[in-house]
Design an enzyme around this catalytic site. Structure first.
Site, short mmCIF file in Angstrom:
data_model
loop_
_atom_site.label_atom_id
_atom_site.label_comp_id
_atom_site.label_asym_id
_atom_site.label_seq_id
_atom_site.Cartn_x
_atom_site.Cartn_y
_atom_site.Cartn_z
N SER A 1 -4.85 -3.33 2.92
CA SER A 1 -4.52 -1.96 2.54
C SER A 1 -5.20 -1.62 1.23
CB SER A 1 -3.01 -1.80 2.38
OG SER A 1 -2.54 -2.50 1.24
N ASP A 2 -5.45 -0.34 1.00
CA ASP A 2 -5.76 0.08 -0.36
C ASP A 2 -4.48 -0.05 -1.16
OD1 ASP A 2 -7.04 1.08 -2.60
OD2 ASP A 2 -8.05 2.68 -1.49
N TRP A 3 -4.58 0.01 -2.47
CA TRP A 3 -3.45 -0.28 -3.34
C TRP A 3 -2.34 0.75 -3.16
CZ3 TRP A 3 -6.79 -3.59 -2.91
CH2 TRP A 3 -6.87 -4.75 -3.67
N TRP A 4 -1.23 0.31 -2.59
CA TRP A 4 -0.04 1.12 -2.30
C TRP A 4 -0.28 2.17 -1.22
CZ3 TRP A 4 -1.70 1.25 -7.66
CH2 TRP A 4 -1.28 0.12 -8.36
N ALA A 5 -1.26 1.90 -0.36
CA ALA A 5 -1.50 2.78 0.78
C ALA A 5 -0.69 2.34 1.99
CB ALA A 5 -2.98 2.80 1.14
#
Length: 846
Positions: free
Chosen positions: A280-284
């Site tokens: 995932s992208d950061w906190w996606a």
């Protein structure tokens, strides 16, 4: 929330046919398991042996980040102390190492693409990879190829390569190979449809925008560069064996990218047979079980929000396996994919201890900075720059596009006097790293802002390099940095033999706002009054040369046609050697060879698509109704004349094209893939006793650190709420368009061999970029689409043959009914020339 597994046939047909109203993403389960093909066999075998040793908690630890500022890197998975395995270190960025000292600041991806030179693509990737390796980093969070560039004002277009998926695909592939040859996992990002920064991610009740993209558009434009490219780059991206792919923040057809079972399970892991891992992208990430079954393999940064201490995975993933909601095979597949990427690039032999810290450049500090715990030496200040400055300078020059050169105004030859005008020519008085993540626009622009940045070890401003050149030439120099002091500017240019005016336009990621621009640009003009400076200088000086450092196209029509503007150059974002690189071009130490990687429109409206700044709703929708018609495809289809077309760029010499030859090949008919996969494997055994998954007695928990241990009763099994087939481990049917890395292997059959002669008709040595385009003949096809290119270095009067092998994929369209690539019956035409609108050679593909 789960997308219902019960989908009407009408809805499926609507998606296939590109009907975007009430767009949805069709469910696809189960998540395909890795099989170890396409050159992954040895890495897969090593990963199997490693994963078979692991406990449940150890497996979960490798899939879940420890949280923001939990350890040294921007992303860190948990460790396996029992096996002396420290976990994985993931670090930005696509152009160097973010948050570190003694590193290089490379040219942006956009600049690399503007060289149109595969050698430089790979060399840049290898140099970046070696720097990451020597800092102890396991995965470079790059290269970027999303956004592709649907919007000219998009804030992060510069991190990627080009608006064209072929040029992007080649650049992406060669960069991946360069990074991974250095012993570091490449992370191609962002998958998929993140074409603007405004409203890209969820915030409270505000959903991220949904990129509503039809099936045909996905395949023919936004998925192309992820899939493959052949001939120039032989194998690319998925076919090149990229180790990791990062999800984007946005939704695709109303399903978040990190839990979109269609894009991850169906397209990426099934149709393209991707063997690496998806992070995932950061906190996606917005769910636990849902994202795991939809194809996500690694959660970053591991916590649910910035330093929240909560997690969707970690302890929750442990519990979901213990209660049987997530089957062992899915967890094993996650970890096997991660470790296969680790072994594939040789991390088991290339790895060195992490010797830097993202959160402090000091020598001593906290190893868990968010919790202020573990004070010790955190930074060894290892210098990893090697001789990369030479490559950076070369790419900076090779990526500078000469847009205008009237009466051979360039190259300069020991002028008696030079005026250097504009803030963009000068240093930021506070230093090049004065603003965090380059989040300001003061002085010369050599890098955009956001997470896709690196610290400059130094930055050579243009005025510095030009003064050094002038000193050797005994040239008088005047310079003005203030873009609002027109009296000083007038005085400086008066009497000068040449006036060089610098201007810029910046942009970046949405968490930083600069001069009212929240990531995406508010307009396509230059910043800091530079347009007015150019107009003023051109009004009083007959030899005005313009140099532009921009993150993309700006409107140049007013001064392009000004009779006193004798030359225009686009230098993009050239990195730390900026001044030296532009001086090389201005003085002819290097002959310009770069070509445009986007179209320069005469006005903003020419592009047809634009950033949506105000979502207007809590559920914003972006319908890609233009289909594949972005940038030059749109300009061609609408008959719009650009200021400068895609693929255009001048040289200090001239080239001619002749002798087009087309040879038809006979590879045989296309056969859709058939058959089934094997059943999902499991590796080792799992202890399902919840007591053995609890925190050990006396355990000290670091504040906000994400652990795999459970604390409390395990919730009940939730399999009754799962989509149909989500936990099915039985053999699955292969897709007709799939079956091999990047898709059906027959897509790379050579159908035609095309050659043409390119001759340097001028008086100086130069590099030409021949480009091959196709028209596929259908009423809905673009006028031309790029398919191949090369860089030919030619002495005066020398000729060389440009050759390209046209593959089945090159001449195919995506058929939504058969879910496969087909060669239509429409007549097809090949074009060869120096830009998308200068194609002197043409012939039919019979």
């Amino acid at each position: 929330m789960w997308i219902s597994s019960v989908v009407s046939l009408a809805a499926l047909a609507a998606f296939a046919n590109g009907q975007l109203e009430n767009a949805f993403s069709p469910p696809h389960y189960p998540s395909p398991w890795m099989r170890g093909g396409n050159g992954w066999q040895d890495a897969y075998a090593k990963a199997q042996a490693f994963v078979s040793q692991l406990t449940l908690l150890e497996k979960v630890n490798l899939t879940t980040g420890v949280g923001w500022e939990g350890e040294a890197c921007v992303g860190n998975t948990g460790s396996i102390p029992r096996l002396n395995f420290r976990g994985l270190c993931m670090q930005d960025s696509p152009l160097g190492i973010r948050f570190a000292d003694n590193v290089s600041a490379f040219p942006a991806g956009m600049n690399a693409a503007a060289t149109w030179t595969t050698r430089l693509f790979k060399s840049r990737g290898n140099a970046m990879g070696s720097e990451h390796r020597d800092k102890g980093i396991d995965a470079q969070l790059g290269p970027a190829a999303g956004p592709l560039g649907r919007f000219a004002a998009g804030g992060r277009n510069w991190e990627g390569f080009s608006v064209d998926p072929v040029l992007t695909g080649v650049a992406l592939a060669e960069t991946v190979k360069g990074i991974q040859d250095a012993g570091v996992i490449a992370t191609a990002k962002h998958f998929i449809g993140n074409e603007q920064e405004h409203n890209r991610d969820k915030s409270g009740d505000q959903n991220a925008y949904s990129s509503n993209i039809g099936d045909k558009t996905l395949h023919e434009l936004y998925l192309w560069h992820v899939q493959h490219y052949k001939n120039i780059s032989k194998y690319a991206n998925v076919r090149a064996g990229v180790g990791s792919i990062m999800c984007s923040y946005n939704r695709i057809n109303n399903s978040y990218a990190s839990q979109n079972s269609y894009t991850l399970n169906y397209l990426l892991k099934n149709e393209l047979d991707f063997q690496g891992f998806v992070m995932s992208d950061w906190w996606a990430q917005h769910s636990g079980v849902d994202s795991a079954l939809a194809g996500l393999d690694m959660s970053m940064a591991g916590d649910q929000g910035l330093a929240s201490g909560d997690t969707y995975w970690g302890s929750n993933l442990t519990a979901a396996v213990l209660n049987g909601t997530i089957p062992q095979w899915r967890l094993d597949d996650m970890v096997t994919r991660i470790m296969s990427a680790y072994y594939k690039v040789g991390r088991d032999t290339a790895r060195v201890p992490i010797n830097f810290n993202s959160w402090s450049l000091e020598t001593y500090g906290y190893i868990h900075p968010q919790a202020s715990e573990g004070y010790q030496q955190i930074n060894e200040h290892v210098n990893v720059q090697a001789d990369h400055k030479d490559l950076i300078r070369e790419i900076g020059g090779a990526s500078t596009v000469l847009l205008k050169n009237t009466n051979n105004a360039l190259p300069l030859n020991k002028p008696k006097s030079v005026a250097i005008i504009g803030e963009d020519a000068h240093d930021n008085p506070a230093g090049p790293n004065a603003c965090a993540d380059r989040g300001c626009n003061v002085g010369t622009l050599a890098m955009g802002w956001g997470s896709g940045t690196a610290n400059f070890p130094y930055l050579i401003a243009p005025v510095t390099a030009l003064k050094a050149q002038a000193a050797g030439d005994h040239t008088t120099v005047t310079n003005v940095s203030n873009n609002y002091d027109f009296d000083a500017i007038t005085k400086a240019v008066t009497g000068a033999e040449v006036a060089i005016v610098f201007g810029n336009a910046d942009g970046g990621e949405d968490y930083i706002t600069v001069d009212g621009n929240q990531g995406d640009r508010n307009n396509l003009t230059l910043w800091g009054n530079a347009d007015a400076v150019i107009q003023h200088v051109a009004s009083i000086h007959p030899n005005t040369i313009i140099v532009l450092h921009t993150i993309g196209a700006v409107i140049v029509e007013d001064y392009k046609n000004h009779p006193n503007v004798t030359a225009i150059l686009w230098a993009g974002l050239p990195g730390q050697e900026s001044g030296n690189a532009i001086t090389d071009i201005l003085y002819g130490h290097r002959n310009p060879s770069a070509k445009n990687v986007f179209t320069w429109g005469k006005k903003r409206e020419d592009y047809g698509t634009d950033v949506i700044y105000d979502p207007g709703t809590l559920n914003p929708q972006q319908d890609y109704t233009e289909g594949v018609f972005i940038d030059y495809r749109h300009f061609d289809a609408q008959g719009i004349e650009p200021s400068y077309e895609f693929g255009f760029g001048l040289s200090y010499t001239n080239f001619s094209y002749s002798d087009l030859k087309i040879e038809k090949q006979a590879p045989g008919p296309y056969q859709p893939t058939t058959g089934q996969t094997s059943a999902a494997p499991t590796f080792g055994t799992i202890d399902y006793d919840p007591k053995n998954a609890e925190f050990p007695p006396g355990w000290h928990s670091v504040k906000l650190y994400v652990y795999p241990y459970i604390d409390g009763p395990v919730p009940t099994n939730q399999t009754q709420n799962l989509p149909k087939g989500a936990t099915d481990s039985s053999p699955q049917p292969k897709l007709p368009a799939g079956g091999s890395g990047g898709g059906n292997r027959q897509l790379w059959d050579v159908m035609y061999t095309v050659s043409a002669t390119v001759t340097n008709t001028g008086s100086v040595k130069g590099t030409e970029i021949p480009q091959l385009y196709l028209n596929l003949g259908g009423p809905d096809d673009p006028k031309v689409v790029l398919r191949g290119f090369d860089d030919l270095i030619l002495d005066p009067q020398e000729s060389e043959t440009f050759t390209y092998e046209i593959t089945r994929r090159d001449i195919s369209n995506w058929d939504t009914a058969s879910q496969n690539w087909v060669v239509s019956s429409y007549p097809k035409t090949v074009y060869v020339g120096s830009s998308s609108r200068n194609l002197p050679l043409t012939g039919p593909l019979n």
